[in-house]
Design an enzyme around this catalytic site. Structure first.
Site, mmCIF file in Angstrom:
data_model
loop_
_atom_site.group_PDB
_atom_site.id
_atom_site.type_symbol
_atom_site.label_atom_id
_atom_site.label_comp_id
_atom_site.label_asym_id
_atom_site.label_seq_id
_atom_site.Cartn_x
_atom_site.Cartn_y
_atom_site.Cartn_z
ATOM 1 N N ARG A 1 13.489 -7.484 5.595
ATOM 2 C CA ARG A 1 14.589 -8.020 5.962
ATOM 3 C C ARG A 1 15.370 -7.065 6.602
ATOM 4 O O ARG A 1 15.453 -5.930 6.112
ATOM 5 C CB ARG A 1 15.247 -8.660 4.798
ATOM 6 C CG ARG A 1 14.326 -9.782 4.075
ATOM 7 C CD ARG A 1 14.210 -10.891 4.833
ATOM 8 N NE ARG A 1 15.389 -11.586 5.168
ATOM 9 C CZ ARG A 1 15.394 -12.448 5.998
ATOM 10 N NH1 ARG A 1 14.341 -13.103 6.671
ATOM 11 N NH2 ARG A 1 16.768 -13.339 6.292
ATOM 12 N N LEU B 1 19.360 -0.964 13.034
ATOM 13 C CA LEU B 1 17.987 -1.243 12.817
ATOM 14 C C LEU B 1 16.907 -0.211 13.337
ATOM 15 O O LEU B 1 17.007 -0.131 14.506
ATOM 16 C CB LEU B 1 17.774 -2.650 13.452
ATOM 17 C CG LEU B 1 16.229 -3.220 12.841
ATOM 18 C CD1 LEU B 1 16.097 -3.410 11.450
ATOM 19 C CD2 LEU B 1 15.832 -4.439 13.528
ATOM 20 N N ASP B 2 16.432 0.516 12.477
ATOM 21 C CA ASP B 2 15.395 1.234 12.622
ATOM 22 C C ASP B 2 16.126 2.600 13.449
ATOM 23 O O ASP B 2 15.375 3.124 14.253
ATOM 24 C CB ASP B 2 14.219 0.896 13.256
ATOM 25 C CG ASP B 2 13.572 -0.285 12.685
ATOM 26 O OD1 ASP B 2 12.887 -1.214 13.038
ATOM 27 O OD2 ASP B 2 13.562 -0.034 11.106
ATOM 28 N N SER C 1 0.717 -1.157 -0.062
ATOM 29 C CA SER C 1 0.033 0.101 0.083
ATOM 30 C C SER C 1 0.879 1.481 0.043
ATOM 31 O O SER C 1 0.268 2.268 -0.618
ATOM 32 C CB SER C 1 -0.900 -0.020 1.236
ATOM 33 O OG SER C 1 -0.401 0.180 2.338
ATOM 34 N N SER D 1 7.042 6.798 11.164
ATOM 35 C CA SER D 1 8.492 7.541 10.687
ATOM 36 C C SER D 1 8.985 7.111 9.348
ATOM 37 O O SER D 1 9.090 5.906 9.292
ATOM 38 C CB SER D 1 9.436 7.496 11.876
ATOM 39 O OG SER D 1 8.948 7.490 13.055
HETATM 40 N N1 LIG Z 1 20.055 -2.323 8.387
HETATM 41 C C1 LIG Z 1 18.890 -2.168 8.603
HETATM 42 N N2 LIG Z 1 18.114 -3.035 7.670
HETATM 43 C C2 LIG Z 1 16.639 -2.670 7.740
HETATM 44 C C3 LIG Z 1 15.989 -1.427 8.470
HETATM 45 C C4 LIG Z 1 17.214 -0.600 9.019
HETATM 46 O O1 LIG Z 1 16.812 0.449 9.632
HETATM 47 N N3 LIG Z 1 18.372 -0.880 9.128
HETATM 48 N N4 LIG Z 1 14.774 -1.313 8.546
HETATM 49 C C5 LIG Z 1 13.997 -2.409 8.113
HETATM 50 C C6 LIG Z 1 12.529 -2.380 8.124
HETATM 51 N N5 LIG Z 1 11.914 -2.968 9.431
HETATM 52 C C7 LIG Z 1 11.469 -2.044 10.310
HETATM 53 O O2 LIG Z 1 10.982 -0.992 9.901
HETATM 54 C C8 LIG Z 1 12.290 -4.347 9.896
HETATM 55 C C9 LIG Z 1 12.327 -5.185 8.951
HETATM 56 C C10 LIG Z 1 12.380 -6.425 9.174
HETATM 57 C C11 LIG Z 1 12.969 -6.818 10.712
HETATM 58 C C12 LIG Z 1 13.097 -8.345 11.047
HETATM 59 O O3 LIG Z 1 13.343 -8.452 12.158
HETATM 60 N N6 LIG Z 1 13.211 -9.001 10.136
HETATM 61 C C13 LIG Z 1 13.490 -10.690 10.048
HETATM 62 C C14 LIG Z 1 12.717 -11.299 9.468
HETATM 63 C C15 LIG Z 1 11.199 -11.110 9.692
HETATM 64 C C16 LIG Z 1 10.262 -11.448 8.912
HETATM 65 O O4 LIG Z 1 10.643 -12.103 7.726
HETATM 66 O O5 LIG Z 1 8.986 -11.520 9.252
HETATM 67 C C17 LIG Z 1 14.947 -10.651 9.677
HETATM 68 O O6 LIG Z 1 15.370 -10.088 8.870
HETATM 69 O O7 LIG Z 1 15.507 -11.831 9.935
HETATM 70 C C18 LIG Z 1 12.918 -5.963 11.497
HETATM 71 C C19 LIG Z 1 12.504 -4.467 11.147
HETATM 72 C C20 LIG Z 1 14.360 -3.225 7.010
HETATM 73 N N7 LIG Z 1 15.855 -3.545 6.971
HETATM 74 N N1 LIG Z 2 9.511 -2.774 10.354
HETATM 75 C C1 LIG Z 2 8.888 -2.773 8.947
HETATM 76 C C2 LIG Z 2 7.510 -2.603 9.150
HETATM 77 O O1 LIG Z 2 6.747 -3.152 9.751
HETATM 78 N N2 LIG Z 2 7.106 -1.951 8.005
HETATM 79 C C3 LIG Z 2 5.696 -1.790 7.785
HETATM 80 O O2 LIG Z 2 4.938 -2.668 7.112
HETATM 81 C C4 LIG Z 2 3.737 -2.137 6.495
HETATM 82 C C5 LIG Z 2 3.862 -2.255 4.951
HETATM 83 O O3 LIG Z 2 2.572 -2.209 4.535
HETATM 84 P P1 LIG Z 2 2.381 -1.943 2.887
HETATM 85 O O4 LIG Z 2 2.967 -3.295 2.228
HETATM 86 O O5 LIG Z 2 0.948 -2.159 2.656
HETATM 87 O O6 LIG Z 2 3.180 -0.796 2.435
HETATM 88 C C6 LIG Z 2 3.890 -0.611 6.677
HETATM 89 O O7 LIG Z 2 3.121 -0.273 7.823
HETATM 90 C C7 LIG Z 2 5.375 -0.346 7.268
HETATM 91 O O8 LIG Z 2 5.376 0.990 8.181
#
Ligand SMILES: Nc1nc2c(c(=O)[nH]1)N[C@@H](CN(C=O)c1ccc(C(=O)N[C@@H](CCC(=O)O)C(=O)O)cc1)CN2
Ligand SMILES: NCC(=O)N[C@@H]1O[C@H](COP(=O)([O-])[O-])[C@@H](O)[C@H]1O
Length: 215
Positions: A91, A144-145, A13, A136
């Site tokens: 990821r 991460l984040d 989305s 955000s």
């Molecule tokens: N190095 C970074 N990588 C990512 C960031 C970041 O800021 N620095 N942002 C994330 C997005 N994200 C939250 O916004 C997020 C995505 C994924 C995970 C996570 O724990 N992933 C697991 C798998 C989870 C799954 O498959 O459902 C993993 O990678 O092992 C945490 C936060 C994108 N990447």
């Molecule tokens: N940690 C990463 C995370 O949770 N991201 C969140 O996944 C959703 C994706 O929705 P979308 O596929 O409909 O855009 C969004 O709400 C985004 O903030």
């Protein structure tokens, strides 16, 4: 015309909001490719319907995170993007990947960072009894984040909210602020500021761009 590659894992989305903003001219750029780590990501359908190139690159086909990220870099760079946008890309990216796209890699996160980095942010806010929540848009860093926040939006959190109702309210705001930040980024002034913010680790003054004469 700037070029954007969007990485997704699911519904898309936020991708759709960016596609629509590019189509309307609000964002002076073109989404040149959408890449998903899951072949069944509905966002790939959204991209195809918009005539945008799509690729599915499953992380499960690789023995480690580094090899996956190297393959992801190769796939992305074939499109020579000015900007890489994470839109629900689930990821964690390696330091090598982050450094490769330093300063031109954005993410939207469903919380008011630095609160609730990581996953399950809506449930965590509900469990904490918070009265406000939000989203955000930030630069992606190795932490991460933890990257510099560019813009945030707040939403109220009601006592009768569940994850679905709260996520819907946050999504609405994501679809507002993400296209706005991408628009700013595609206007060269922010790119220079982005590099500077990246170096300084400062939070960009979102308001400072509200009145940007380029807007
Ligand atoms: N190095 C970074 N990588 C990512 C960031 C970041 O800021 N620095 N942002 C994330 C997005 N994200 C939250 O916004 C997020 C995505 C994924 C995970 C996570 O724990 N992933 C697991 C798998 C989870 C799954 O498959 O459902 C993993 O990678 O092992 C945490 C936060 C994108 N990447
Ligand atoms: N940690 C990463 C995370 O949770 N991201 C969140 O996944 C959703 C994706 O929705 P979308 O596929 O409909 O855009 C969004 O709400 C985004 O903030």
């Amino acid at each position: 015309m700037k070029s954007i590659v969007v990485l997704i894992s699911g519904s898309g989305s936020n991708l759709q909001a960016i596609i629509d903003a590019c189509s309307s001219g609000f964002i002076p750029a073109k989404v040149t490719a959408v890449i998903a780590n899951k072949a069944d990501a509905y966002g790939l359908v959204r991209a195809s319907d918009a005539g945008i190139a799509t690729e599915a690159l499953s992380h499960k086909a690789f023995s480690n995170r580094e090899d996956y990220d190297q393959a992801l870099i190769k796939t992305i760079d074939a499109y020579q993007p000015d900007l890489v946008v994470l839109a629900g890309f689930m990821r964690i990216l390696t330091p090598c990947f982050v450094r490769h796209y330093q300063g031109r890699l954005l993410n939207v996160h469903p919380s008011l960072l630095p609160k609730y980095q990581g996953l399950d942010t809506h449930q965590r806010a509900i469990d904490a009894g918070d009265t406000e929540h939000g989203c955000s848009v930030h630069f992606v860093t190795e932490q991460l984040d933890g990257g510099p926040v560019i813009l945030q939006a707040k939403v109220p959190l009601f006592s009768d909210d569940d994850v679905t109702s709260l996520a819907e309210r946050v999504h609405e705001q994501e679809h507002r602020i993400y296209p706005l930040v991408v628009r700013w980024f595609c206007q060269s002034r922010l790119q220079q500021q982005a590099d500077q913010a990246w170096l300084d680790g400062n939070v960009l003054a979102a308001n400072g761009y509200a009145n940007d004469e380029d807007d």
